[in-house]
Design a protein around this motif. Sequence first.
Motif, mmCIF file in Angstrom:
data_model
loop_
_atom_site.group_PDB
_atom_site.id
_atom_site.type_symbol
_atom_site.label_atom_id
_atom_site.label_comp_id
_atom_site.label_asym_id
_atom_site.label_seq_id
_atom_site.Cartn_x
_atom_site.Cartn_y
_atom_site.Cartn_z
ATOM 1 N N ASN A 113 0.838 -1.195 0.000
ATOM 2 C CA ASN A 113 0.000 0.000 0.000
ATOM 3 C C ASN A 113 0.868 1.238 0.000
ATOM 4 O OD1 ASN A 113 -2.919 -0.848 0.378
ATOM 5 N ND2 ASN A 113 -1.884 -2.064 1.928
ATOM 6 N N LEU A 114 0.489 2.221 -0.808
ATOM 7 C CA LEU A 114 1.157 3.508 -0.794
ATOM 8 C C LEU A 114 0.925 4.128 0.574
ATOM 9 C CD1 LEU A 114 2.549 5.641 -2.728
ATOM 10 C CD2 LEU A 114 0.273 6.603 -2.995
ATOM 11 N N PRO A 115 1.979 4.607 1.239
ATOM 12 C CA PRO A 115 1.766 5.155 2.579
ATOM 13 C C PRO A 115 0.952 6.443 2.547
ATOM 14 C CG PRO A 115 4.008 5.555 1.861
ATOM 15 C CD PRO A 115 3.371 4.697 0.807
ATOM 16 N N GLU A 116 0.180 6.632 3.591
ATOM 17 C CA GLU A 116 -0.567 7.874 3.756
ATOM 18 C C GLU A 116 0.413 8.981 4.156
ATOM 19 O OE1 GLU A 116 -3.885 8.554 3.484
ATOM 20 O OE2 GLU A 116 -4.279 6.539 2.753
ATOM 21 N N PRO A 117 0.178 10.201 3.718
ATOM 22 C CA PRO A 117 1.058 11.285 4.163
ATOM 23 C C PRO A 117 0.883 11.523 5.656
ATOM 24 C CG PRO A 117 -0.807 12.161 2.951
ATOM 25 C CD PRO A 117 -0.886 10.666 2.849
ATOM 26 N N SER A 118 1.947 11.926 6.307
ATOM 27 C CA SER A 118 1.834 12.187 7.739
ATOM 28 C C SER A 118 1.108 13.510 7.957
ATOM 29 C CB SER A 118 3.215 12.210 8.391
ATOM 30 O OG SER A 118 4.040 13.153 7.755
ATOM 31 N N ASN A 119 0.084 13.465 8.760
ATOM 32 C CA ASN A 119 -0.725 14.635 9.088
ATOM 33 C C ASN A 119 -0.920 14.694 10.594
ATOM 34 O OD1 ASN A 119 -1.291 15.595 6.424
ATOM 35 N ND2 ASN A 119 -2.705 13.899 6.181
ATOM 36 N N ILE A 120 -1.234 15.840 11.072
ATOM 37 C CA ILE A 120 -1.455 16.032 12.505
ATOM 38 C C ILE A 120 -2.863 15.571 12.868
ATOM 39 C CG2 ILE A 120 -1.654 17.768 14.317
ATOM 40 C CD1 ILE A 120 0.418 19.414 12.736
ATOM 41 N N GLN A 121 -2.971 14.792 13.941
ATOM 42 C CA GLN A 121 -4.270 14.386 14.437
ATOM 43 C C GLN A 121 -4.785 15.470 15.382
ATOM 44 O OE1 GLN A 121 -4.384 10.640 16.450
ATOM 45 N NE2 GLN A 121 -6.596 10.564 16.448
ATOM 46 N N VAL A 122 -6.029 15.868 15.195
ATOM 47 C CA VAL A 122 -6.620 16.949 15.980
ATOM 48 C C VAL A 122 -7.777 16.393 16.810
ATOM 49 C CG1 VAL A 122 -7.807 19.166 15.875
ATOM 50 C CG2 VAL A 122 -6.023 18.625 14.204
ATOM 51 N N THR A 123 -7.802 16.773 18.079
ATOM 52 C CA THR A 123 -8.926 16.453 18.943
ATOM 53 C C THR A 123 -9.511 17.770 19.430
ATOM 54 O OG1 THR A 123 -7.846 14.423 19.663
ATOM 55 C CG2 THR A 123 -9.655 15.236 21.020
ATOM 56 N N ALA A 124 -10.777 18.008 19.103
ATOM 57 C CA ALA A 124 -11.424 19.262 19.498
ATOM 58 C C ALA A 124 -12.935 19.110 19.411
ATOM 59 C CB ALA A 124 -10.961 20.401 18.590
ATOM 60 N N ILE A 125 -13.629 19.748 20.311
ATOM 61 C CA ILE A 125 -15.091 19.797 20.327
ATOM 62 C C ILE A 125 -15.691 18.394 20.160
ATOM 63 C CG2 ILE A 125 -17.117 21.030 19.462
ATOM 64 C CD1 ILE A 125 -15.150 23.004 18.134
ATOM 65 N N ALA A 126 -15.236 17.475 20.989
ATOM 66 C CA ALA A 126 -15.740 16.106 21.021
ATOM 67 C C ALA A 126 -15.551 15.347 19.712
ATOM 68 C CB ALA A 126 -17.208 16.084 21.448
ATOM 69 N N ASN A 127 -14.544 15.726 18.933
ATOM 70 C CA ASN A 127 -14.218 15.036 17.689
ATOM 71 C C ASN A 127 -12.727 14.784 17.615
ATOM 72 O OD1 ASN A 127 -16.739 14.918 16.014
ATOM 73 N ND2 ASN A 127 -16.701 17.110 16.492
ATOM 74 N N GLY A 145 -9.800 13.620 14.608
ATOM 75 C CA GLY A 145 -9.631 13.337 13.190
ATOM 76 C C GLY A 145 -8.309 13.822 12.637
ATOM 77 N N ILE A 146 -8.087 13.465 11.393
ATOM 78 C CA ILE A 146 -6.877 13.852 10.671
ATOM 79 C C ILE A 146 -7.311 14.591 9.417
ATOM 80 C CG2 ILE A 146 -4.831 13.007 9.457
ATOM 81 C CD1 ILE A 146 -4.938 10.562 11.315
ATOM 82 N N ALA A 147 -6.790 15.765 9.227
ATOM 83 C CA ALA A 147 -7.113 16.538 8.023
ATOM 84 C C ALA A 147 -6.454 15.895 6.809
ATOM 85 C CB ALA A 147 -6.639 17.973 8.181
ATOM 86 N N ILE A 148 -7.133 15.932 5.663
ATOM 87 C CA ILE A 148 -6.527 15.472 4.419
ATOM 88 C C ILE A 148 -6.382 16.667 3.492
ATOM 89 C CG2 ILE A 148 -7.346 13.110 4.657
ATOM 90 C CD1 ILE A 148 -9.545 13.720 2.670
ATOM 91 N N HIS A 149 -5.581 16.506 2.460
ATOM 92 C CA HIS A 149 -5.270 17.611 1.559
ATOM 93 C C HIS A 149 -6.486 18.030 0.732
ATOM 94 C CE1 HIS A 149 -0.987 17.269 2.447
ATOM 95 N NE2 HIS A 149 -1.201 15.973 2.486
ATOM 96 N N LYS A 150 -6.590 19.321 0.459
ATOM 97 C CA LYS A 150 -7.709 19.841 -0.327
ATOM 98 C C LYS A 150 -7.460 19.725 -1.821
ATOM 99 C CE LYS A 150 -9.443 22.971 3.147
ATOM 100 N NZ LYS A 150 -9.795 24.310 3.514
ATOM 101 N N ASP A 151 -6.191 19.705 -2.247
ATOM 102 C CA ASP A 151 -5.861 19.527 -3.659
ATOM 103 C C ASP A 151 -4.448 18.954 -3.772
ATOM 104 O OD1 ASP A 151 -4.006 21.632 -3.396
ATOM 105 O OD2 ASP A 151 -5.388 23.105 -4.196
ATOM 106 N N TRP A 152 -3.991 18.748 -4.990
ATOM 107 C CA TRP A 152 -2.703 18.105 -5.232
ATOM 108 C C TRP A 152 -1.524 18.943 -4.759
ATOM 109 C CZ3 TRP A 152 0.950 20.657 -7.945
ATOM 110 C CH2 TRP A 152 0.513 21.757 -8.682
#
Length: 119
Positions: A82-96, A98-105
């Motif tokens: 599997n192609l590795p996922e890019p490393s992104n910061i995990q955010v915890t806020a307002i009872a959620n 998640g990890i943000a993903i890129h908006k474009d290339w």
Amino acid sequence: MNPARAQQRLRSSRPRLLGEDYASAEVRFAKDTRRTHAKLRDPQIMILTTKSGVRIDVEAFVNNGNNYEIKCEVVCEDAVFNLPEPSNIQVTAIANKGIAIHKDWSTRFVEAYNTEFQE
């Protein structure tokens, strides 16, 4: 790109990983989504077969409304890669959580894009 031209371009190239020519290339279209337009049929499925019978399936969904995400899985006889996922910061806020993903290339592939133009 129209299906005939896509097939012609695929037939004239050689798979880099396998080192053999394509025997066939087929482009199929699923049901158009509400985001399609006259110059885009979306999603698209490309089915490639090499001369030795290796099957390559490519799914492209340009306007899926889910930001910019690329997945790659290579299934072999003895392993799956599997192609590795890019490393992104995990955010915890307002009872959620998640990890943000890129908006474009541009944010994910800017370095590769710049290298391509320098070569």
